[in-house]
Design an enzyme around this catalytic site. Structure first.
Site, short mmCIF file in Angstrom:
data_model
loop_
_atom_site.label_atom_id
_atom_site.label_comp_id
_atom_site.label_asym_id
_atom_site.label_seq_id
_atom_site.Cartn_x
_atom_site.Cartn_y
_atom_site.Cartn_z
N GLY A 70 0.85 -1.21 0.00
CA GLY A 70 0.00 0.00 0.00
C GLY A 70 0.87 1.24 0.00
O GLY A 70 0.55 2.24 0.63
N GLY A 77 -0.58 4.61 -0.87
CA GLY A 77 -1.77 5.04 -0.11
C GLY A 77 -1.48 6.19 0.82
O GLY A 77 -0.32 6.63 0.99
N ARG A 122 0.16 -0.88 -6.67
CA ARG A 122 -0.43 -1.37 -7.92
C ARG A 122 -0.29 -0.34 -9.03
O ARG A 122 0.09 -0.63 -10.14
CB ARG A 122 -1.94 -1.62 -7.72
CG ARG A 122 -2.25 -2.82 -6.88
CD ARG A 122 -3.72 -2.86 -6.59
NE ARG A 122 -4.14 -1.64 -5.91
CZ ARG A 122 -5.39 -1.26 -5.69
NH1 ARG A 122 -6.37 -1.98 -6.12
NH2 ARG A 122 -5.67 -0.15 -5.03
N HIS A 132 -7.78 3.30 20.06
CA HIS A 132 -7.02 4.35 20.74
C HIS A 132 -7.59 4.71 22.13
O HIS A 132 -6.85 4.80 23.10
CB HIS A 132 -7.01 5.63 19.90
CG HIS A 132 -6.53 5.43 18.49
ND1 HIS A 132 -5.51 4.57 18.17
CD2 HIS A 132 -6.92 5.99 17.32
CE1 HIS A 132 -5.30 4.60 16.86
NE2 HIS A 132 -6.15 5.45 16.32
N LYS A 177 -15.63 13.57 14.60
CA LYS A 177 -15.04 14.33 13.48
C LYS A 177 -15.85 15.61 13.35
O LYS A 177 -17.00 15.69 13.77
CB LYS A 177 -15.16 13.53 12.20
CG LYS A 177 -14.40 12.21 12.27
CD LYS A 177 -13.40 12.10 11.15
CE LYS A 177 -12.61 10.83 11.23
NZ LYS A 177 -11.22 11.00 11.60
C1 BG6 Z 1 -6.65 7.12 13.09
C2 BG6 Z 1 -8.09 7.15 12.65
O1 BG6 Z 1 -6.35 5.87 13.66
O2 BG6 Z 1 -6.46 8.14 14.06
C3 BG6 Z 1 -8.44 8.50 12.07
O3 BG6 Z 1 -8.30 6.15 11.66
C4 BG6 Z 1 -8.12 9.60 13.06
O4 BG6 Z 1 -9.80 8.58 11.70
C5 BG6 Z 1 -6.70 9.44 13.56
O5 BG6 Z 1 -8.26 10.83 12.39
C6 BG6 Z 1 -6.43 10.41 14.69
O6 BG6 Z 1 -5.08 10.36 14.99
P1 BG6 Z 1 -4.35 11.64 15.58
O7 BG6 Z 1 -2.96 11.14 15.86
O8 BG6 Z 1 -4.42 12.70 14.52
O9 BG6 Z 1 -5.12 12.01 16.79
#
Ligand code: BG6
Length: 495
Positions: free
Chosen positions: A14, A17, A48, A243, A343
């Protein structure tokens, strides 16, 4: 002083990506800049669409420039460039994997190989199986083989177990690095030091003194170009399952026997297992979801979730999720832990806010003091990396008035590294401390599975919140007491 790292080959699936461009390559570049990469490392991008290394580099340059700590250094860049190579393949057929195997057998490539799955989660199982069948995951005296997977590992408990079964066929647990980049963040690591290197807090760190704990992550960004991933995932899986539950376990776990990987992971698992399961019929009082509508962010009008590209018009995917959890053990019984993420919220901020109980007020009964704030301990993760203790003191003057002051320990003096830098080095070093073990992942799914199931069965309606706000009113129903409310800022609460 750390030992120099063994040489290795670092393969990124990837490679074209978003994650590779915005996180992995900048992190590897910074490690190279700090002379922390193994001398003869080969970083192999597998993709790819793009044909060769030059074209790959073109797609990387802008992000690298934007994210480089200082201006791109031409000498370091040239050196870094010489470590990159590119392998174009669809990685679908047995032949594709045989070709990759032959490619990696080049003399100049180390036989210690890390495979980074920067791929859609649906590809983890097929790619692991194909690598296994091609004999690429077999370790022998010539070198180690490691696989790094991003979250989410599975999409619920059953699928996580299923994925694990695929991995088990070709990999030993010691070869798997399930990444949660929050564990690589400086302040998150500081939670352990703060808790276990200071005796001051330990007597207070329990249900006798703590009223409740909030773990909150808000972002102003929307879903960007990740619609196909996000609409299938939602905020609960994307942020809370990994997280935020990791943060919770670090804040609430018992002191581990040592800071060695297994001791630490044992304590985290124990904590996750102590979380009371959410009963099927009580999901609405323990969890809340919502989706953003249009609104204003930084003075600009932004679209609603349903107006984002490629989002189905009837999507009920949550962009906001909040939960109340109880840790049913001696230390925490009865203390609510509130978790929330969203978000398109009012601010980008991640923090742990610990609210202590009120003091007995009798002492002040005869004075003019009516109400004062409880003490809060705030652990700012981002953007402010800080520890802040709030205390109530007397306002100078003849009257008996109080004010809240805070004691700050700010520890980002512009030195912080991106979480991925340390984590990638840990993979090369074989250190599992900051990676999730399979039982940890399972326990996390067990916690959120009842909510996922309940939400999946209610697909006709989702509450909304305007972009640029702090989320839906509905989330207030999670609070146990009227005195509890979301803590949004590091600034003292105003009446
Ligand atoms: C990622 C999520 O694991 O963590 C994202 O997939 C999110 O959607 C991101 O924006 C947040 O990470 P950080 O380090 O910017 O708080």
């Amino acid at each position: 002083m750390k030992q120099p790292l063994e040489n290795c080959t670092f393969v990124i699936f990837g490679a074209t990506g978003n994650l590779a461009k915005t996180k992995l390559i900048p992190a590897l570049y910074h490690l190279d800049m700090d002379n922390l990469l193994p001398e003869g490392i080969n970083i192999v991008g597998v993709g790819r669409r793009i044909k060769d290394k030059e074209e790959w580099l073109e797609t990387l340059k802008d992000d690298l420039k934007e994210r480089a700590r200082d201006e791109l250094d031409t000498v370091v860049f040239k050196r870094f460039y010489s470590k990159l190579s590119y392998f174009q393949s669809y990685m679908k057929t047995t032949e594709d994997y045989q070709n990759l195997k032959e490619y990696l057998e080049q003399k100049s490539f180390s036989k210690n190989i890390a495979f980074y799955f920067s791929l859609p989660p649906s590809l983890y199982a097929p790619v692991a199986s194909s690598l296994g069948k091609a004999g690429l995951l077999k370790e022998d005296n010539s070198g180690w083989r490691r696989v790094v997977v991003e979250k989410p590992f599975g999409s619920d408990l059953d699928s996580a177990r299923n994925l694990q079964r695929h991995f088990d066929r070709y990999l030993d647990e010691s070869q798997i690095y399930r990444i949660d980049h929050y564990l690589g963040k400086e302040t998150v690591q500081n939670v352990q030091v703060f808790r276990f290197a200071n005796i001051l807090l330990e007597p207070l760190w329990n249900r006798n003194y703590i009223d409740h704990v909030q773990i909150s992550h808000s972002e102003t960004i929307g879903i960007g170009s990740r619609s196909s991933y996000y609409d299938r995932t939602g905020a609960l899986r994307d942020m809370i399952q990994s997280h935020l539950l990791q943060l919770l376990s670090l804040v609430a776990m018992e002191p581990p026997v040592s800071m060695q990987a297994e001791d630490l992971r044992n304590e985290k698992v124990k904590l996750l297992r102590s979380i009371s399961p959410i009963p099927k019929d009580a999901v609405s009082s323990h969890a809340c979801r919502a989706q953003y509508t249009n609104g204003m962010i930084d003075g600009e009008e932004v679209n609603s979730y349903l107006e984002e590209e490629d989002i189905p018009e009837d999507s009920v995917c949550e962009t906001y999720a909040a939960m109340k959890l109880y840790v049913n053990n001696w230390r925490w019984r009865g203390v609510p832990f509130y978790l929330r993420t969203g978000k398109r919220m009012a601010e980008k901020r991640s923090m742990v806010a610990i609210c202590f109980r009120q003091t007995p007020k009798q002492f002040f009964r005869t004075s003019q003091l009516q109400k004062f704030e409880p003490n809060w301990l705030l652990i700012g993760i981002q953007p402010d990396e800080t520890l802040r203790m709030e205390l109530t003191v007397k306002k100078p003057g003849l009257d008996m008035q109080t004010q809240v002051i805070s004691m700050d320990a700010c520890f980002n003096e512009g030195t912080s590294k991106d979480a991925y830098e340390g984590l990638l080095l840990d993979v090369m070093e074989g250190d599992h401390t900051l990676f999730l073990r399979s039982d940890e992942v399972e326990e996390s799914w067990k916690i959120i599975d009842p909510v996922l199931r309940s939400w999946a069965s209610h697909r006709d309606y989702i509450p909304t919140y305007p972009a640029g706000s702090w989320g839906p009113e509905e989330s207030l129903r999670l609070f146990e007491k009227e005195s509890q409310n979301w803590r949004c800022s590091l600034d003292p609460v105003k009446d």
